[in-house]
Enzyme design. Structure first.
Site, PDB file in Angstrom:
ATOM      1  N   HIS A 249       0.834  -1.202   0.000  1.00  0.00           N
ATOM      2  CA  HIS A 249       0.000   0.000   0.000  1.00  0.00           C
ATOM      3  C   HIS A 249       0.869   1.253   0.000  1.00  0.00           C
ATOM      4  O   HIS A 249       1.255   1.739   1.071  1.00  0.00           O
ATOM      5  CB  HIS A 249      -0.906  -0.005   1.233  1.00  0.00           C
ATOM      6  CG  HIS A 249      -1.828  -1.175   1.300  1.00  0.00           C
ATOM      7  ND1 HIS A 249      -1.395  -2.438   1.630  1.00  0.00           N
ATOM      8  CD2 HIS A 249      -3.163  -1.271   1.071  1.00  0.00           C
ATOM      9  CE1 HIS A 249      -2.430  -3.270   1.595  1.00  0.00           C
ATOM     10  NE2 HIS A 249      -3.505  -2.591   1.263  1.00  0.00           N
TER      11      HIS A 249
ATOM     12  N   GLU B 168     -17.525  -5.084  24.484  1.00  0.00           N
ATOM     13  CA  GLU B 168     -16.620  -6.237  24.554  1.00  0.00           C
ATOM     14  C   GLU B 168     -15.459  -6.116  23.573  1.00  0.00           C
ATOM     15  O   GLU B 168     -14.321  -6.456  23.889  1.00  0.00           O
ATOM     16  CB  GLU B 168     -17.380  -7.546  24.271  1.00  0.00           C
ATOM     17  CG  GLU B 168     -18.457  -7.898  25.279  1.00  0.00           C
ATOM     18  CD  GLU B 168     -19.775  -7.186  25.014  1.00  0.00           C
ATOM     19  OE1 GLU B 168     -19.878  -6.440  24.014  1.00  0.00           O
ATOM     20  OE2 GLU B 168     -20.719  -7.382  25.820  1.00  0.00           O
TER      21      GLU B 168
ATOM     22  N   HIS C 129      -4.207   3.074  -3.320  1.00  0.00           N
ATOM     23  CA  HIS C 129      -4.372   2.474  -1.997  1.00  0.00           C
ATOM     24  C   HIS C 129      -3.625   1.151  -1.833  1.00  0.00           C
ATOM     25  O   HIS C 129      -2.795   1.034  -0.937  1.00  0.00           O
ATOM     26  CB  HIS C 129      -5.863   2.264  -1.693  1.00  0.00           C
ATOM     27  CG  HIS C 129      -6.087   1.353  -0.544  1.00  0.00           C
ATOM     28  ND1 HIS C 129      -6.098   1.782   0.750  1.00  0.00           N
ATOM     29  CD2 HIS C 129      -6.251  -0.005  -0.495  1.00  0.00           C
ATOM     30  CE1 HIS C 129      -6.261   0.740   1.546  1.00  0.00           C
ATOM     31  NE2 HIS C 129      -6.361  -0.342   0.818  1.00  0.00           N
TER      32      HIS C 129
ATOM     33  N   HIS D 141     -28.104 -16.697  24.703  1.00  0.00           N
ATOM     34  CA  HIS D 141     -27.076 -16.514  25.727  1.00  0.00           C
ATOM     35  C   HIS D 141     -26.291 -17.796  26.039  1.00  0.00           C
ATOM     36  O   HIS D 141     -25.357 -17.759  26.821  1.00  0.00           O
ATOM     37  CB  HIS D 141     -27.718 -15.991  27.022  1.00  0.00           C
ATOM     38  CG  HIS D 141     -28.007 -14.526  26.977  1.00  0.00           C
ATOM     39  ND1 HIS D 141     -28.720 -13.952  25.953  1.00  0.00           N
ATOM     40  CD2 HIS D 141     -27.658 -13.512  27.808  1.00  0.00           C
ATOM     41  CE1 HIS D 141     -28.806 -12.645  26.160  1.00  0.00           C
ATOM     42  NE2 HIS D 141     -28.175 -12.360  27.276  1.00  0.00           N
TER      43      HIS D 141
HETATM   44  C1  LIG Z   1     -11.254  -5.040   9.797  1.00  0.00           C
HETATM   45  C2  LIG Z   1     -10.745  -4.846   8.403  1.00  0.00           C
HETATM   46  N1  LIG Z   1     -11.592  -4.891   7.381  1.00  0.00           N
HETATM   47  C3  LIG Z   1     -11.154  -4.763   6.120  1.00  0.00           C
HETATM   48  C4  LIG Z   1      -9.824  -4.581   5.868  1.00  0.00           C
HETATM   49  C5  LIG Z   1      -9.321  -4.506   4.451  1.00  0.00           C
HETATM   50  N2  LIG Z   1      -8.845  -3.131   4.179  1.00  0.00           N
HETATM   51  C6  LIG Z   1      -7.564  -2.799   4.220  1.00  0.00           C
HETATM   52  S1  LIG Z   1      -7.318  -1.194   3.958  1.00  0.00           S
HETATM   53  C7  LIG Z   1      -8.965  -0.912   3.721  1.00  0.00           C
HETATM   54  C8  LIG Z   1      -9.515   0.432   3.387  1.00  0.00           C
HETATM   55  C9  LIG Z   1      -8.845   1.388   4.144  1.00  0.00           C
HETATM   56  O1  LIG Z   1      -9.117   2.691   3.804  1.00  0.00           O
HETATM   57  P1  LIG Z   1      -8.375   3.728   4.684  1.00  0.00           P
HETATM   58  O2  LIG Z   1      -8.415   3.289   6.072  1.00  0.00           O
HETATM   59  O3  LIG Z   1      -8.905   5.054   4.358  1.00  0.00           O
HETATM   60  O4  LIG Z   1      -6.868   3.621   4.213  1.00  0.00           O
HETATM   61  P2  LIG Z   1      -6.209   4.388   2.975  1.00  0.00           P
HETATM   62  O5  LIG Z   1      -7.096   4.150   1.807  1.00  0.00           O
HETATM   63  O6  LIG Z   1      -6.152   5.791   3.376  1.00  0.00           O
HETATM   64  O7  LIG Z   1      -4.892   3.744   2.804  1.00  0.00           O
HETATM   65  C10 LIG Z   1      -9.679  -2.080   3.880  1.00  0.00           C
HETATM   66  C11 LIG Z   1     -11.141  -2.174   3.746  1.00  0.00           C
HETATM   67  C12 LIG Z   1      -8.952  -4.542   6.973  1.00  0.00           C
HETATM   68  N3  LIG Z   1      -7.647  -4.383   6.841  1.00  0.00           N
HETATM   69  N4  LIG Z   1      -9.429  -4.643   8.227  1.00  0.00           N
END
Ligand SMILES: Cc1ncc(C[n+]2csc(CCOP(=O)(O)OP(=O)(O)O)c2C)c(N)n1
Length: 671
Positions: free
Chosen positions: A31, A415, A266, A477
């Site tokens: 990334h 939680e 990204h 539960h």
């Molecule tokens: C809990 C979770 N869900 C999905 C992902 C997959 N994922 C990685 S980065 C991203 C999008 C992130 O966007 P942002 O936080 O704005 O990062 P940027 O595009 O600025 O690098 C996703 C959905 C993840 N890493 N963690």
């Protein structure tokens, strides 16, 4: 560009950017966009504010830095290498490769200076809150007037994804409530996530949301302008009462002519043509790759001298603290190294045999209060269930703003963030954290439990109401698949004790153990306290499974294997089987993981290979039990959801009875 932004700053920032670009390009995955946009704020934080010593990444009073947006890992790796941590340029070139110290997402195991494993969005956000709580607790407990030996900030860079995830909402709410003024988060507001613009799904006023949580919120309109970023961090430091969010408007993929401000920056390499265009655009040599200009390196490496000086100063302070408060200093050293004081367990009671007995959650509460006076940094709480989970420490108050030295944490009905906070506390060090809820809601904290296991953190979970034995609350539960699903997590130790004395042994194990989290599964309902003159000693629990009762010459015709409350069903069934003249063994299998860790000899002694007639019984799914009962064995369990009724009726209706167990066992051997 504003004031305070000279050519050297620019060079340093572009060095970070280009290391990320080259690292991702060489790995052909990763990334690049996030580090390119967030480089200026990271640079300001790391060169103007962060109090750390790259030569000693474990200095206890260092500021903590969390890259919650873990996918931008090359940002962190670049900073670590540049400021002089033991992370070579070779490692940056080995980004995402087998056995490198630079895995795809930052992992706490690998490079010094990586404070926590991040990647699942939102987790780092919660970890930072846990670190800040640990800092406040330890400061209140150990600091004395004129001796602030615990006094540091916790910083994080958080992203759109972090702020979308529910766990960060929970954590932000609690952090605001607790007025964690030394928590400072920089929000990389680049308005792009994977599917495109955040306008697709994320349009609330983020800043206003944090104001409502009780945070101090500032905005920096231009994420490339160093002076406002500097001023904002300074103002955040001056704000003692509220945690800070600095919303920094940035541009993902900054500098890339065709990919900046698009989702294309990204999650994939820029591509070699675009790398060239980007380098041209930012006035950067195309070759060599992984270029670190000397002047930039000199600037970054000042961190080594500054860090050494800071740590030495702190050490000087600590020595005078030690002279004045030798006992506290001893306690501090033990706390940070995780060493237990001698005699910490001396007040754990031996519970007398008692047919009526007690719930293992009640025994657990007694044990917590027997050990808490000897373990002053045992801190924990529950997600609004303390009266049920029996996890309150008596004689200490509630950890609240202005009462940070108290030991009962009220996590609220949160939680997921409780799990993330416990991880942050364990990562911070100095405290022994535990958290509690009903076993069914372990599902709500599973992502954090998984990360605790991955990081090998010493966290204890008190999961009560561990089966249909909770009765009338019904199937929503009643845990059914939760034991199996926790057992599926590598490096998590699950212990389901069968009575009060085993509960004491389970706690003893959890407190002494290092290197993995421990989950205790405890009953709501009373269980008899076993007569240990009649049955084997409860200490057997430390081996995971042990022979509780045996008849005949130690070569049983049939073996009953049970955990927790069903051990009592098995003991009753064994009596019935013996009446029939059959030799039977009852194996108490409180913990699969601990048993699996024993040598072959012990395992074969407990479960002799020649005895194929084996029946397991546990009030949960039968999945997995065949590993212990073999192909010819029978597993009694509950492979459906539970039901609402008094618990004795449920055990009857679901067939978890001594009669049925005895019948199955005898049938297996043809009687
Ligand atoms: C809990 C979770 N869900 C999905 C992902 C997959 N994922 C990685 S980065 C991203 C999008 C992130 O966007 P942002 O936080 O704005 O990062 P940027 O595009 O600025 O690098 C996703 C959905 C993840 N890493 N963690």
């Amino acid at each position: 560009m504003g004031d305070g932004h000279d050519a050297l700053d620019q060079l340093c920032i572009n060095t970070i950017r280009m290391l990320a670009v080259d690292g991702v390009q060489k790995a052909n995955s990763g990334h690049p966009g996030m580090p390119m946009g967030a480089a200026p704020m990271a640079y300001v934080l790391w060169t103007r504010f962060l109090r750390h010593n790259p030569a000693n990444s474990t200095w206890p009073n260092r500021d903590r830095f969390v890259l919650s947006a873990g996918h931008g890992s090359m940002l962190l790796y670049s900073l670590l290498h540049l400021t002089g941590y033991d992370l070579s340029l070779e490692e940056l070139k080995n980004f995402r490769q087998w056995e490198s110290k630079t895995p795809g997402h930052p992992e706490s195991c690998c490079a010094p200076g990586v404070e926590t494993t991040t990647g699942p969005l939102g987790q780092g956000f919660a970890n930072g809150v846990g670190m800040a709580i640990a800092e406040r607790f330890l400061a209140a407990h150990f600091n004395r007037p004129g001796h602030p030996i615990v006094d540091h900030h916790t910083y994080a860079i958080v992203s759109d994804g972090d702020l979308m995830e529910g766990i960060s909402h929970e954590a932000a709410s609690l952090a605001g409530h607790l007025r964690l003024g030394k928590l400072i988060y920089l929000y990389d507001d680049n308005r792009i996530s994977i599917e495109g613009s955040t306008d697709l799904a994320f349009t609330e006023d983020r800043g206003a949301r944090f104001v409502a949580y009780g945070w101090h919120v500032q905005h920096v309109d231009d994420g490339n302008d160093l002076e406002p970023i500097t001023q904002a961090i300074r103002a955040a430091q001056e704000e003692a009462e509220r945690p800070s969010l600095i919303v920094v408007r940035t541009h993902i993929g900054y500098g890339s002519p065709n990919k900046q401000d698009t989702a294309a920056a990204h999650g994939e390499p820029l591509g070699s043509d675009e790398v060239t265009l980007t380098k041209e655009n930012l006035d950067w040599p195309i070759d060599p790759t992984f270029l670190i200009p000397d002047e930039a390196l000199v600037r970054f490496r000042q961190a080594l001298q500054e860090g050494k000086k800071r740590e030495e100063e702190w050490y000087g302070q600590f020595q005078s603290y030690e002279r004045e408060y030798p006992q506290l200093a001893e306690e501090w050293k033990r706390a940070v190294t995780g060493e237990l004081p001698a005699g910490w367990d001396k007040d754990i009671p031996i519970f007398p045999a008692d047919e009526k007995g007690m719930a293992t959650r009640v025994a657990s509460g007694t044990v917590i209060n027997a050990i808490a006076p000897h373990l002053p940094t045992l801190v924990g709480g529950s997600a609004d269930l303390a009266p049920s989970t029996k996890t309150l420490i008596e004689g200490t108050g509630d950890l609240q703003a202005d009462h940070y030295g108290e030991r009962n944490i009220h996590f609220g009905v949160r939680e997921h963030t409780m799990g993330g906070i416990l991880n942050g506390m364990a990562l911070h060090g100095g405290v022994i954290p535990y958290g509690a809820t009903f076993l069914i809601f372990s599902d709500y904290m599973r992502p954090t439990t998984r990360l605790a296991a991955m990081m090998g953190l010493k966290v204890t979970y008190v999961f009560t109401h561990d089966s249909i034995g909770l009765g009338e609350d019904g199937p929503t539960h009643q845990p059914i698949e939760q034991l199996a699903s926790l057992r599926a997590i590598p490096n998590l130790i699950v212990i389901r004790p069968a009575d009060a004395n085993e509960t004491a042994e389970a706690w003893r194990f959890a407190i002494e153990h290092k290197g993995s989290p421990v989950a205790l599964a405890l009953t709501r309902q009373n269980l008899p306290t076993l007569d240990r003159n009649k049955y084997a000693a409860a200490q057997g629990l430390s081996r995971g499974a042990y022979i509780l009762s045996d008849s005949g010459d130690g070569r049983p015709e049939v073996i009953l294997i049970a955990s927790g409350s069903e051990v009592h069903v098995a003991l009753e069934a064994a009596e019935k089987i013996r009446e029939n003249g059959t030799s039977v063994r009852v194996v108490n299998m409180a913990s699969w993981e601990l048993f699996d860790g024993q040598g072959d000899d012990y395992r074969n002694e407990v479960l002799p290979p020649e005895t194929a007639a084996r029946v397991s019984i546990e009030a949960g799914v039968t999945q997995g039990w065949h590993r212990y009962i073999g192909d010819r064995g029978e597993a009694i369990g509950i492979d459906r959801f539970g039901a609402s009724a008094p618990y004795k009726v449920l055990f009857e209706k679901f067939g978890l009875t001594a009669d049925r167990l005895a019948e199955k066992a005898l049938k297996l051997i043809g009687r």
